[in-house]
Enzyme design. Structure first.
Site, PDB file in Angstrom:
ATOM      1  CE  LYS A  62      -4.178  -2.216   1.489  1.00 33.17           C
ATOM      2  NZ  LYS A  62      -5.514  -1.981   1.990  1.00 33.17           N
ATOM      3  CB  SER A  89      -9.126   0.136  10.602  1.00 33.04           C
ATOM      4  OG  SER A  89      -9.381  -1.000   9.798  1.00 33.04           O
ATOM      5  CG  ASP A 193       3.481 -19.815 -18.505  1.00 37.42           C
ATOM      6  OD1 ASP A 193       3.931 -19.547 -19.350  1.00 37.42           O
ATOM      7  OD2 ASP A 193       4.496 -20.703 -17.864  1.00 37.42           O
ATOM      8  N   GLY A 202      -9.701  -4.237  -3.813  1.00 41.49           N
ATOM      9  CA  GLY A 202      -9.280  -4.430  -5.151  1.00 41.49           C
ATOM     10  C   GLY A 202      -8.199  -3.286  -5.791  1.00 41.49           C
TER      11      GLY A 202
END
Length: 352
Positions: A62, A89, A193, A202
Protein backbone atom coordinates in the site's frame (compact mmCIF):
# COMPACT_ATOMS: atom_id res chain seq x y z
CA UNK A 1 -7.68 -8.11 -24.09
CA UNK A 2 -11.19 -7.61 -22.78
CA UNK A 3 -13.40 -10.64 -22.22
CA UNK A 4 -16.46 -8.42 -22.55
CA UNK A 5 -15.90 -7.39 -26.13
CA UNK A 6 -19.52 -6.24 -26.48
CA UNK A 7 -19.01 -3.69 -23.70
CA UNK A 8 -17.12 -0.48 -24.43
CA UNK A 9 -15.47 0.12 -21.08
CA UNK A 10 -13.23 2.97 -20.06
CA UNK A 11 -11.15 2.02 -17.04
CA UNK A 12 -9.86 4.56 -14.54
CA UNK A 13 -6.17 3.89 -15.40
CA UNK A 14 -4.04 2.40 -18.17
CA UNK A 15 -0.54 0.94 -18.48
CA UNK A 16 0.94 4.37 -19.12
CA UNK A 17 -0.37 5.61 -15.75
CA UNK A 18 1.41 2.72 -14.05
CA UNK A 19 4.69 3.43 -15.84
CA UNK A 20 4.47 7.07 -14.73
CA UNK A 21 3.77 5.91 -11.19
CA UNK A 22 6.87 3.69 -11.30
CA UNK A 23 8.99 6.75 -12.17
CA UNK A 24 7.35 8.80 -9.40
CA UNK A 25 7.99 6.30 -6.60
CA UNK A 26 11.40 5.03 -7.78
CA UNK A 27 14.12 5.48 -5.19
CA UNK A 28 11.68 5.90 -2.30
CA UNK A 29 9.52 2.78 -2.53
CA UNK A 30 11.56 -0.42 -2.39
CA UNK A 31 11.98 -2.75 -5.36
CA UNK A 32 10.93 -5.70 -3.24
CA UNK A 33 12.59 -9.09 -3.74
CA UNK A 34 11.23 -12.02 -5.72
CA UNK A 35 11.88 -15.38 -4.05
CA UNK A 36 11.75 -18.91 -5.40
CA UNK A 37 11.32 -22.14 -3.45
CA UNK A 38 11.96 -25.72 -4.56
CA UNK A 39 9.78 -26.83 -1.64
CA UNK A 40 6.73 -25.05 -3.07
CA UNK A 41 7.59 -26.00 -6.66
CA UNK A 42 7.81 -29.72 -5.92
CA UNK A 43 4.38 -29.83 -4.26
CA UNK A 44 2.45 -29.08 -7.45
CA UNK A 45 5.05 -29.30 -10.26
CA UNK A 46 5.19 -25.60 -11.10
CA UNK A 47 7.82 -22.87 -10.83
CA UNK A 48 6.70 -20.17 -8.39
CA UNK A 49 7.99 -16.61 -8.11
CA UNK A 50 6.95 -14.88 -4.89
CA UNK A 51 6.85 -11.05 -4.99
CA UNK A 52 7.48 -10.10 -1.36
CA UNK A 53 5.55 -6.90 -0.71
CA UNK A 54 5.74 -7.79 3.00
CA UNK A 55 9.22 -6.23 2.76
CA UNK A 56 7.92 -2.96 1.29
CA UNK A 57 8.07 0.20 3.44
CA UNK A 58 5.40 0.04 6.18
CA UNK A 59 5.09 -3.70 5.56
CA UNK A 60 2.74 -3.80 2.59
CA UNK A 61 2.20 -2.91 -1.08
CA UNK A 62 0.00 0.00 0.00
CA UNK A 63 2.98 2.32 0.34
CA UNK A 64 3.32 2.30 -3.47
CA UNK A 65 -0.15 3.69 -4.11
CA UNK A 66 -0.02 6.15 -1.23
CA UNK A 67 3.28 7.63 -2.39
CA UNK A 68 2.17 7.87 -6.01
CA UNK A 69 -1.05 9.63 -5.01
CA UNK A 70 0.74 12.17 -2.80
CA UNK A 71 3.45 12.92 -5.37
CA UNK A 72 1.03 13.20 -8.28
CA UNK A 73 -1.12 15.58 -6.23
CA UNK A 74 2.00 17.64 -5.46
CA UNK A 75 2.82 17.79 -9.18
CA UNK A 76 -0.62 19.15 -10.04
CA UNK A 77 -1.09 21.52 -7.09
CA UNK A 78 2.46 22.69 -6.52
CA UNK A 79 3.16 24.68 -3.35
CA UNK A 80 -0.52 24.88 -2.39
CA UNK A 81 -0.54 21.17 -1.50
CA UNK A 82 -0.11 20.77 2.27
CA UNK A 83 -2.43 18.09 3.66
CA UNK A 84 -4.04 14.74 2.89
CA UNK A 85 -6.69 12.71 4.68
CA UNK A 86 -7.96 9.13 4.47
CA UNK A 87 -9.93 6.63 6.52
CA UNK A 88 -8.27 3.31 7.25
CA UNK A 89 -7.80 0.95 10.16
CA UNK A 90 -5.09 -1.07 8.48
CA UNK A 91 -2.09 -0.95 6.20
CA UNK A 92 -3.12 2.12 4.18
CA UNK A 93 -3.15 4.26 7.34
CA UNK A 94 0.55 3.62 7.90
CA UNK A 95 1.31 3.84 4.18
CA UNK A 96 -0.20 7.31 3.72
CA UNK A 97 1.35 8.58 6.95
CA UNK A 98 4.82 7.54 5.84
CA UNK A 99 4.33 8.57 2.21
CA UNK A 100 3.38 12.09 3.34
CA UNK A 101 6.42 12.28 5.59
CA UNK A 102 8.82 11.12 2.87
CA UNK A 103 7.24 13.32 0.18
CA UNK A 104 7.70 16.40 2.39
CA UNK A 105 10.67 18.73 1.96
CA UNK A 106 12.19 21.57 4.02
CA UNK A 107 10.06 24.01 2.02
CA UNK A 108 6.83 21.97 1.77
CA UNK A 109 5.45 19.80 4.54
CA UNK A 110 2.62 17.40 3.69
CA UNK A 111 0.58 16.58 6.76
CA UNK A 112 -1.55 13.41 6.90
CA UNK A 113 -4.69 12.93 8.99
CA UNK A 114 -5.96 9.38 9.34
CA UNK A 115 -9.51 8.66 10.47
CA UNK A 116 -9.46 5.33 12.34
CA UNK A 117 -12.12 3.36 14.24
CA UNK A 118 -11.87 3.53 18.04
CA UNK A 119 -11.30 -0.22 18.17
CA UNK A 120 -8.24 -0.08 15.88
CA UNK A 121 -5.33 -1.84 17.64
CA UNK A 122 -3.21 0.55 19.70
CA UNK A 123 -0.07 -0.71 17.97
CA UNK A 124 -1.47 0.44 14.58
CA UNK A 125 -2.52 3.83 15.96
CA UNK A 126 0.95 4.29 17.44
CA UNK A 127 2.66 3.37 14.16
CA UNK A 128 0.63 6.01 12.30
CA UNK A 129 1.47 8.68 14.88
CA UNK A 130 5.14 7.70 14.77
CA UNK A 131 5.20 8.67 11.09
CA UNK A 132 4.03 12.15 12.05
CA UNK A 133 0.35 11.82 11.12
CA UNK A 134 -2.66 12.89 13.18
CA UNK A 135 -5.05 10.12 14.21
CA UNK A 136 -8.75 10.95 14.63
CA UNK A 137 -10.81 8.18 16.25
CA UNK A 138 -14.48 7.61 15.39
CA UNK A 139 -17.12 4.91 15.78
CA UNK A 140 -16.49 1.72 13.84
CA UNK A 141 -18.92 2.37 10.97
CA UNK A 142 -18.30 3.41 7.37
CA UNK A 143 -20.69 6.34 7.80
CA UNK A 144 -18.75 7.70 10.79
CA UNK A 145 -15.40 7.39 9.02
CA UNK A 146 -16.63 9.02 5.81
CA UNK A 147 -18.41 11.93 7.51
CA UNK A 148 -15.36 12.69 9.66
CA UNK A 149 -13.06 12.62 6.62
CA UNK A 150 -15.49 15.00 4.84
CA UNK A 151 -15.43 17.36 7.82
CA UNK A 152 -11.61 17.41 7.85
CA UNK A 153 -11.49 18.10 4.10
CA UNK A 154 -13.90 21.03 4.41
CA UNK A 155 -12.22 22.55 7.46
CA UNK A 156 -8.55 22.10 6.49
CA UNK A 157 -8.54 21.86 2.68
CA UNK A 158 -6.91 18.43 2.92
CA UNK A 159 -7.01 16.23 -0.19
CA UNK A 160 -8.91 12.97 0.30
CA UNK A 161 -7.08 9.83 -0.88
CA UNK A 162 -9.18 6.65 -0.91
CA UNK A 163 -7.28 3.47 0.08
CA UNK A 164 -8.41 1.41 -2.93
CA UNK A 165 -10.63 3.46 -5.27
CA UNK A 166 -8.33 6.44 -5.98
CA UNK A 167 -6.95 5.95 -9.54
CA UNK A 168 -3.53 7.28 -8.45
CA UNK A 169 -3.43 4.66 -5.69
CA UNK A 170 -4.47 1.91 -8.13
CA UNK A 171 -1.73 2.96 -10.57
CA UNK A 172 0.85 2.90 -7.77
CA UNK A 173 -0.13 -0.61 -6.74
CA UNK A 174 0.31 -1.77 -10.34
CA UNK A 175 4.03 -1.01 -10.17
CA UNK A 176 4.51 -4.27 -8.24
CA UNK A 177 3.48 -6.16 -11.39
CA UNK A 178 5.90 -4.22 -13.59
CA UNK A 179 8.73 -5.12 -11.22
CA UNK A 180 7.69 -8.76 -10.96
CA UNK A 181 7.83 -9.20 -14.75
CA UNK A 182 11.31 -7.60 -14.93
CA UNK A 183 12.63 -9.62 -11.98
CA UNK A 184 11.41 -12.98 -13.31
CA UNK A 185 13.24 -12.26 -16.58
CA UNK A 186 16.39 -11.40 -14.61
CA UNK A 187 16.12 -14.45 -12.36
CA UNK A 188 15.01 -17.14 -14.79
CA UNK A 189 15.04 -15.64 -18.30
CA UNK A 190 11.38 -16.54 -18.76
CA UNK A 191 7.93 -15.01 -18.99
CA UNK A 192 5.15 -15.61 -16.52
CA UNK A 193 2.29 -17.91 -17.52
CA UNK A 194 0.07 -16.89 -14.60
CA UNK A 195 -0.04 -14.53 -11.62
CA UNK A 196 -2.08 -14.96 -8.43
CA UNK A 197 -3.11 -11.80 -6.53
CA UNK A 198 -5.14 -11.43 -3.30
CA UNK A 199 -8.28 -9.30 -3.64
CA UNK A 200 -10.15 -7.22 -1.05
CA UNK A 201 -10.95 -3.63 -1.99
CA UNK A 202 -9.22 -4.37 -5.30
CA UNK A 203 -6.54 -1.69 -5.46
CA UNK A 204 -3.71 -4.24 -5.72
CA UNK A 205 -5.71 -6.56 -7.95
CA UNK A 206 -6.93 -3.94 -10.42
CA UNK A 207 -3.60 -2.11 -10.66
CA UNK A 208 -1.78 -5.32 -11.46
CA UNK A 209 -4.50 -6.57 -13.79
CA UNK A 210 -3.96 -3.42 -15.87
CA UNK A 211 -0.16 -3.77 -15.68
CA UNK A 212 -0.06 -7.44 -16.62
CA UNK A 213 -2.74 -7.26 -19.31
CA UNK A 214 -0.96 -4.25 -20.78
CA UNK A 215 2.34 -6.15 -20.95
CA UNK A 216 1.10 -9.66 -21.87
CA UNK A 217 -2.36 -9.07 -23.35
CA UNK A 218 -4.09 -12.47 -23.47
CA UNK A 219 -0.87 -14.47 -23.04
CA UNK A 220 -1.14 -14.72 -19.25
CA UNK A 221 -3.67 -16.09 -16.78
CA UNK A 222 -4.46 -13.66 -13.95
CA UNK A 223 -6.09 -15.28 -10.94
CA UNK A 224 -7.56 -13.45 -7.95
CA UNK A 225 -7.60 -15.06 -4.50
CA UNK A 226 -9.93 -14.43 -1.58
CA UNK A 227 -11.20 -16.19 1.57
CA UNK A 228 -14.36 -18.27 1.26
CA UNK A 229 -16.01 -16.22 4.01
CA UNK A 230 -15.20 -12.91 2.24
CA UNK A 231 -16.27 -13.96 -1.25
CA UNK A 232 -17.73 -10.74 -2.69
CA UNK A 233 -15.26 -10.67 -5.61
CA UNK A 234 -15.97 -14.32 -6.48
CA UNK A 235 -19.75 -13.80 -6.41
CA UNK A 236 -19.46 -10.55 -8.37
CA UNK A 237 -17.19 -12.16 -10.97
CA UNK A 238 -19.48 -15.19 -11.41
CA UNK A 239 -22.65 -13.09 -11.69
CA UNK A 240 -21.18 -10.27 -13.79
CA UNK A 241 -22.45 -7.56 -11.46
CA UNK A 242 -20.92 -5.79 -8.47
CA UNK A 243 -22.10 -7.41 -5.22
CA UNK A 244 -21.36 -6.57 -1.59
CA UNK A 245 -21.05 -8.92 1.38
CA UNK A 246 -24.33 -10.48 2.52
CA UNK A 247 -25.89 -8.46 5.39
CA UNK A 248 -25.52 -11.41 7.80
CA UNK A 249 -21.83 -12.00 6.94
CA UNK A 250 -19.86 -11.44 10.14
CA UNK A 251 -16.66 -10.92 8.09
CA UNK A 252 -14.85 -13.26 10.46
CA UNK A 253 -11.68 -14.18 8.55
CA UNK A 254 -8.08 -14.50 9.61
CA UNK A 255 -7.36 -12.57 6.39
CA UNK A 256 -8.73 -9.34 7.86
CA UNK A 257 -6.95 -7.18 5.27
CA UNK A 258 -9.40 -8.45 2.64
CA UNK A 259 -12.70 -7.41 4.27
CA UNK A 260 -13.22 -4.39 1.99
CA UNK A 261 -15.37 -5.00 -1.09
CA UNK A 262 -14.73 -3.98 -4.70
CA UNK A 263 -15.89 -0.52 -5.78
CA UNK A 264 -16.89 1.40 -8.91
CA UNK A 265 -13.29 1.91 -10.10
CA UNK A 266 -11.83 -1.49 -9.23
CA UNK A 267 -14.78 -3.71 -10.21
CA UNK A 268 -14.83 -2.97 -13.99
CA UNK A 269 -11.12 -3.86 -14.22
CA UNK A 270 -11.62 -7.12 -12.31
CA UNK A 271 -14.69 -7.95 -14.42
CA UNK A 272 -12.93 -7.31 -17.75
CA UNK A 273 -9.35 -8.47 -17.13
CA UNK A 274 -9.32 -11.30 -14.56
CA UNK A 275 -9.45 -14.92 -15.72
CA UNK A 276 -10.67 -16.44 -12.48
CA UNK A 277 -11.40 -15.82 -8.81
CA UNK A 278 -10.67 -18.71 -6.43
CA UNK A 279 -11.64 -18.87 -2.76
CA UNK A 280 -9.88 -20.79 0.03
CA UNK A 281 -10.79 -21.96 3.53
CA UNK A 282 -9.58 -20.41 6.79
CA UNK A 283 -7.64 -23.58 7.57
CA UNK A 284 -5.84 -23.51 4.22
CA UNK A 285 -4.98 -19.83 4.71
CA UNK A 286 -3.41 -20.58 8.11
CA UNK A 287 -1.57 -23.66 6.79
CA UNK A 288 -0.06 -21.62 3.96
CA UNK A 289 0.84 -18.75 6.29
CA UNK A 290 2.87 -21.23 8.32
CA UNK A 291 4.32 -22.82 5.17
CA UNK A 292 5.55 -19.44 3.93
CA UNK A 293 7.05 -18.60 7.33
CA UNK A 294 8.91 -21.93 7.33
CA UNK A 295 9.95 -22.26 3.68
CA UNK A 296 10.35 -18.68 2.44
CA UNK A 297 11.58 -17.34 5.81
CA UNK A 298 9.29 -14.34 5.37
CA UNK A 299 6.76 -13.25 7.97
CA UNK A 300 3.71 -12.75 5.74
CA UNK A 301 0.24 -11.90 7.07
CA UNK A 302 -2.67 -14.29 6.40
CA UNK A 303 -4.12 -11.94 3.75
CA UNK A 304 -0.96 -12.66 1.71
CA UNK A 305 -1.27 -16.39 2.31
CA UNK A 306 -4.64 -16.43 0.55
CA UNK A 307 -2.72 -16.29 -2.74
CA UNK A 308 -0.33 -19.00 -1.59
CA UNK A 309 -3.30 -21.20 -0.63
CA UNK A 310 -4.77 -20.81 -4.12
CA UNK A 311 -1.37 -21.64 -5.66
CA UNK A 312 -1.23 -24.87 -3.63
CA UNK A 313 -4.90 -25.77 -4.18
CA UNK A 314 -6.12 -28.75 -6.16
CA UNK A 315 -8.75 -26.55 -7.83
CA UNK A 316 -6.16 -24.15 -9.32
CA UNK A 317 -3.72 -26.88 -10.34
CA UNK A 318 -6.43 -29.02 -11.95
CA UNK A 319 -7.66 -26.12 -14.07
CA UNK A 320 -4.26 -24.61 -14.88
CA UNK A 321 -1.95 -27.54 -15.59
CA UNK A 322 1.81 -27.34 -16.10
CA UNK A 323 1.70 -29.60 -19.14
CA UNK A 324 -0.93 -27.33 -20.70
CA UNK A 325 1.28 -24.26 -20.54
CA UNK A 326 0.89 -22.86 -17.03
CA UNK A 327 4.35 -23.52 -15.60
CA UNK A 328 5.80 -20.20 -14.35
CA UNK A 329 3.50 -18.64 -11.76
CA UNK A 330 3.91 -15.34 -9.91
CA UNK A 331 2.35 -14.96 -6.45
CA UNK A 332 2.06 -11.51 -4.87
CA UNK A 333 2.70 -11.64 -1.11
CA UNK A 334 0.83 -8.46 -0.30
CA UNK A 335 1.95 -7.66 3.23
CA UNK A 336 3.48 -8.70 6.54
CA UNK A 337 1.73 -6.70 9.25
CA UNK A 338 0.67 -9.57 11.48
CA UNK A 339 0.07 -10.25 15.17
CA UNK A 340 2.20 -13.39 15.23
CA UNK A 341 1.14 -14.58 18.70
CA UNK A 342 -2.55 -14.27 17.83
CA UNK A 343 -2.14 -16.13 14.53
CA UNK A 344 -0.07 -18.90 16.12
CA UNK A 345 -2.87 -19.42 18.67
CA UNK A 346 -5.35 -19.84 15.80
CA UNK A 347 -2.98 -22.35 14.15
CA UNK A 348 -2.61 -24.33 17.37
CA UNK A 349 -6.40 -24.39 17.88
CA UNK A 350 -6.69 -26.14 14.50
CA UNK A 351 -3.71 -28.43 15.10
CA UNK A 352 -1.63 -26.79 12.37
Amino acid sequence: FNKNTQRMTTHCIDLNDIKKAASRIEGTAYRTPVLTSSSFDSRVDKKFFFKVEALQRTGSFKFRGALNAVREEMESRGDSMSAVVTHSSGNFAQALAMASKLASSPTQEIHATIVMPRNAPEVKQRAVRNFGATVVLVESTNEARESEADRIMKETGAIFIHPSEDPRVIAGQGTAGLELVEQVKELASCDLDAVIIPVGGGGLASGNLVALRGLYHKDIKIILAEPQVLDDAKRSFDSGELLKHAPDNKLDSVADGLKTTLGPNTWPIVRDFADDVFTVSEEDILRCTKLAWERLKVCIEPSSAVGVAVAMSEEFNEKYKSDEGVQNVGVVLSGGNVDIVKIVQKMEALGI
